[in-house]
Design an enzyme around this catalytic site. Structure first.
Site, PDB file in Angstrom:
ATOM      1  N   LYS A  78       0.419  -1.129  -3.493  1.00 33.14           N
ATOM      2  CA  LYS A  78       0.443   0.334  -3.601  1.00 33.14           C
ATOM      3  C   LYS A  78       1.264   0.819  -4.811  1.00 33.14           C
ATOM      4  CE  LYS A  78      -0.468   1.288   1.271  1.00 33.14           C
ATOM      5  NZ  LYS A  78      -0.176   2.110   2.443  1.00 33.14           N
ATOM      6  N   ASP A 114      -1.790   8.670   2.871  1.00 31.48           N
ATOM      7  CA  ASP A 114      -1.099   8.218   4.097  1.00 31.48           C
ATOM      8  C   ASP A 114      -0.323   9.360   4.771  1.00 31.48           C
ATOM      9  OD1 ASP A 114      -1.884   5.536   4.150  1.00 31.48           O
ATOM     10  OD2 ASP A 114      -0.232   4.902   2.866  1.00 31.48           O
TER      11      ASP A 114
END
Ligand code: NAP
Length: 290
Positions: A78, A114
């Site tokens: 990420k 997220d």
């Protein structure tokens, strides 16, 4: 972004999507997004791709060359993908992590869905209004960053961040002190503030399969009747949630976050509303099989 289907499908006649990570075999994203494409009637594929740290840049070149419309990015890449992107949206920039990439003809934009996926799920499933609430976040890792940032956009009264490594919680609170009243603390400091808390959110991995007998907060500490949420979705009901349910709390598990982060990603790739229920059912069915 509101792309007509012909534009989306121009490379191969199919919408190519996928996820990179390492490991990747256990990801539920392929089953969820394949169900979404089927529900939308879009011909396409969503493939899991195991990519080593050293190959992240090459993999993104491949995404462009092969005409993928977009990919998800999961642990441990990420952060690693960021230098290879043309642009980051504001949320990804603030969080410093990317879980979704959109490919516009070779121009790669990174997003982080997220936190917004989590907050959408929390508001839909457990508590409609976070404004003015006092929220305790357990943990200060990668997921906590996205969630705390998304929570600041909801104008809560205060966010406490408690972490085993207190320094990390304090650093997070200091970084975003201009956005909200955020206080970092050690886990040992929790009892002193629990009385005024409306929502507790577990972002630690404590209680996750296979260590399902773990809990980040002892049962006797859970205030009765509040909202308790856990990012973990395997198991669907963690020990923390089971204990909280017995205390009359509204409980909220991590499945909705997983589905909603995927829903936002799909919306970025297609410009179409995501078929959230089909996505949720597909993940649930797949969890029952495994
Ligand atoms: P991470 O960056 O590795 O952070 C882990 C966090 O858990 C840290 O705050 C860590 O504290 C804490 N922790 C770990 N073991 C602990 C223990 N034994 N006692 C107390 N604290 C402990 O991981 P992450 O990416 O943030 O993920 C955290 C959890 O969120 C995982 O369970 C993951 O499955 C879940 N998650 C769910 C979704 C979803 O879609 N539902 C999405 C992302 C993540 P220290 O800082 O002290 O090490």
């Amino acid at each position: 972004m509101n792309l007509a289907k012909p534009e989306l499908l121009k490379h191969t006649g199919e919408l190519l999507l996928g996820v990179i990570g390492d490991p990747i075999a256990h990801s539920k994203s392929p089953v969820m997004h394949k169900a979404a494409l089927a529900a939308l009637g879009i011909p396409g594929a969503y493939v899991p791709m195991r990519v080593s740290r050293e190959q992240v840049g090459t993999a993104l070149e491949g995404i462009k060359a092969l005409g993928f419309r977009g990919i998800n990015v999961t642990i441990p890449h990420k952060l690693e993908v960021i230098p290879f992107l043309n642009e980051l949206d504001e949320t990804a920039l603030k969080i410093g992590a990317v879980n979704t990439i959109v490919n516009d003809g070779g121009y790669l934009t990174g997003y982080n869905t997220d936190g917004i996926g989590y907050v959408r799920s929390l508001k839909e499933e457990a508590i409609a209004e976070l404004k003015g609430k006092s929220i305790l976040v357990l943990g200060a890792g990668g997921a906590a960053r996205g969630i705390v940032y998304a929570l600041t956009l909801e104008h809560p009264d205060r966010i406490y961040v408690a972490n085993r490594t207190a320094d990390k919680a304090e650093a997070l609170a200091a970084e975003w002190k201009a956005l909200a009243d955020i206080r970092g603390m050690a886990m040992d400091d929790i009892p002193a503030i629990l009385g005024g808390v409306d929502v507790i959110i577990n972002t630690t991995s404590v209680g996750m399969h296979p260590h399902t007998d773990g809990t980040p907060l002892d049962s006797e500490r859970i205030p009765p009747g509040i909202v308790v949420s856990d990012l973990i979705y395997n198991p669907l009901k963690t020990l923390l949630l089971a204990d909280s349910e017995k205390k009359g709390c509204v409980i909220h598990g991590g499945l909705g976050m997983f589905v909603n982060q995927g829903a936002f990603a799909l919306e970025y790739w297609t410009g179409l509303p995501a078929p959230v229920e089909a996505m949720r059912s597909a993940v649930l069915a797949s969890m029952k099989e495994s």
